[in-house]
Design a protein around this motif. Sequence first.
Motif, short mmCIF file in Angstrom:
data_model
loop_
_atom_site.label_atom_id
_atom_site.label_comp_id
_atom_site.label_asym_id
_atom_site.label_seq_id
_atom_site.Cartn_x
_atom_site.Cartn_y
_atom_site.Cartn_z
N PHE A 194 -8.41 7.77 -9.52
CA PHE A 194 -7.36 7.94 -8.52
C PHE A 194 -7.93 7.81 -7.12
O PHE A 194 -7.23 7.18 -6.32
N ALA A 208 -5.15 1.30 -2.03
CA ALA A 208 -3.56 1.51 -1.57
C ALA A 208 -3.79 1.63 0.01
O ALA A 208 -3.15 1.09 0.58
N VAL A 243 0.40 5.80 -7.21
CA VAL A 243 -1.17 6.21 -7.92
C VAL A 243 -1.30 7.72 -8.08
O VAL A 243 -1.79 8.34 -8.87
N PHE A 244 -0.56 8.32 -6.90
CA PHE A 244 -0.73 9.61 -6.91
C PHE A 244 -0.04 10.39 -7.97
O PHE A 244 -0.41 11.27 -8.52
N VAL A 274 3.48 9.41 3.99
CA VAL A 274 2.87 7.98 4.11
C VAL A 274 3.88 7.21 5.13
O VAL A 274 3.26 6.60 5.99
N GLU A 275 5.06 7.08 4.66
CA GLU A 275 5.94 6.25 5.52
C GLU A 275 6.07 6.65 7.00
O GLU A 275 5.75 5.90 7.90
N SER A 276 6.13 8.07 7.32
CA SER A 276 6.41 8.36 8.55
C SER A 276 5.01 8.68 9.31
O SER A 276 4.87 8.06 10.47
N PHE A 277 3.89 9.21 8.60
CA PHE A 277 2.69 8.93 9.02
C PHE A 277 2.36 9.52 10.33
O PHE A 277 1.33 9.17 10.93
N THR A 332 2.10 1.76 -3.55
CA THR A 332 1.13 1.91 -4.40
C THR A 332 0.44 3.19 -4.45
O THR A 332 0.02 3.69 -5.36
N SER A 333 0.44 3.63 -3.16
CA SER A 333 -0.52 5.16 -2.96
C SER A 333 0.33 6.28 -3.48
O SER A 333 -0.27 7.06 -4.32
N ALA A 334 1.75 6.15 -3.35
CA ALA A 334 2.53 7.27 -3.98
C ALA A 334 2.43 7.26 -5.60
O ALA A 334 2.41 8.19 -6.06
N PHE A 354 4.78 12.56 -1.29
CA PHE A 354 3.54 11.57 -0.75
C PHE A 354 4.19 10.35 -0.02
O PHE A 354 3.93 9.97 1.07
N GLU A 367 -6.32 5.07 -4.72
CA GLU A 367 -5.81 5.42 -3.32
C GLU A 367 -6.62 4.72 -2.33
O GLU A 367 -5.80 4.12 -1.46
N GLY A 418 0.71 -1.17 -0.15
CA GLY A 418 0.04 -0.07 0.21
C GLY A 418 0.84 1.16 0.17
O GLY A 418 0.42 2.25 -0.38
N MET A 419 2.10 1.24 0.50
CA MET A 419 2.74 2.50 0.59
C MET A 419 3.09 3.06 -0.60
O MET A 419 3.01 4.32 -0.97
#
Lengths: 172, 276
Positions: free
Chosen positions: B17, B24, A79-80, A132-135, A75-77, A128, B21, A72-73
């Motif tokens: 998106f 994700a 996708v952004f 997300v990693e440090s959150f 992946t989210s970046a 991003f 997300e 997910g980490m």
Amino acid sequence: MIRIIVRQLLYTVILLFIQIFILNNIGLGGYVNPYIYILAILYLPIQIPPWLIQVLSFVLGFVFDAIVGTPGMHTSACVFVGFIRPYVLKYISPRDGYDAESEASIKDMGLSWFLKYVIILIVAHHTFLFFVESFNAVNFFRTIGRIILSGLFTITLTILFQYLRFGKISKR
Amino acid sequence: MRNLLRILVKFYPLLLFLTLEFIAFAMLFNFNTYHRAAYLNASSAITGGIYERIQSLKDFFVLVKANEQLADENARIKNTLVSSYKSNRVSFSEIYDSVYEQQWKYIDCKIVYNSTGRQHNMLMIDKGSKHGIEPEMGLVSGKGVVGIIRHVSKNYSTASSILNTNIIISAKLKSSDHFGVLKWDGNDTKYCYLSDIPNHIKVENGDTIVTSGYSSIFPEGIIIGTAIDVDNSLDLSFFNIKVKLTEDFGAITHLYAVKNLFKNEIDSLKNLVEND
């Protein structure tokens, strides 16, 4: 068409290979974590439709997460980055638009365009990703530092790869 | 519908998106312990605040019920307090002696109700049939005669105090042993009137009036009061003596109920005489 797909796949595999076996082992005090694999998205053809680039970004991030073990980490970046890439392209587009067959490269688009393109997207991706990693907001400045240092490293590598790939670049 | 589709087509990159997300972040929060903990912390901080507000509102609406519960609980706890219990302890002793056979038995008791403002004043004591109280027993305090038991229940008894216009007590002059009838006139709670004392008796102010012991209710010689005003104007042959009561009826707390152990014997003998 097939040629482009094969080429992109080859790029992606090479980038993942470099990323996983070389760059992931670079620590430098926990501040420099360059993520060069994102170039697989950046190198995609300019005219590719937005839905496809997002799906491909998702797949890339998912594969990388699966290998690294952080579901997910990335992946989210990714996708952004895939989401903002069309807007960035529109923002920095040359006055007469993009040629149908031009690639996102120094060779095709020139150094200043490529620098803008790469800096915006890589900084966006790193921002991003590291947040997300440090959150949390406690390590805010440490995260900012990581973004700047890692981003610089990634951008430098990206430019370097451009010159490695095309040899001596003749200005368009 | 067409407009909706147009909007969807226009915004599909954003929707796609957000969808990707969402997937994700779902993976992020489900499969990474650190992010899961951070997510749970943040979400519980938010939902916890909301739940707290909802709960405080709910608490407000159940206040009535909570009050009832508290009142129930208070009543239950108060029922366990020592002060909620009435003592059944009775202290008396009986001595068996063939030469001096005990005639009077004293049972200590406490006043739980007392009136002084009426014509027929009464009091209530905290001992009843369970403790050996019977009707027609006398009530005395350390300072003098108080009254006569009227009705007895299991735990309580009522008594007419001598401040009752219906009560007549047989009393006598301590100095000369002449007896008369003591009665309250219903006016002043400090004074009673002793009548039927023959007027040839020498009575002085300050003479002590005590019980005569003729009534089988009170023992002989229990102090009632002192003569303060000797008046023979009402009747030619008898004094009417104003008696200042030694007992302060407004401030009695502890009493003794006096039981005549020979009462039945005396009464039956009296009946025999009256029947003759």
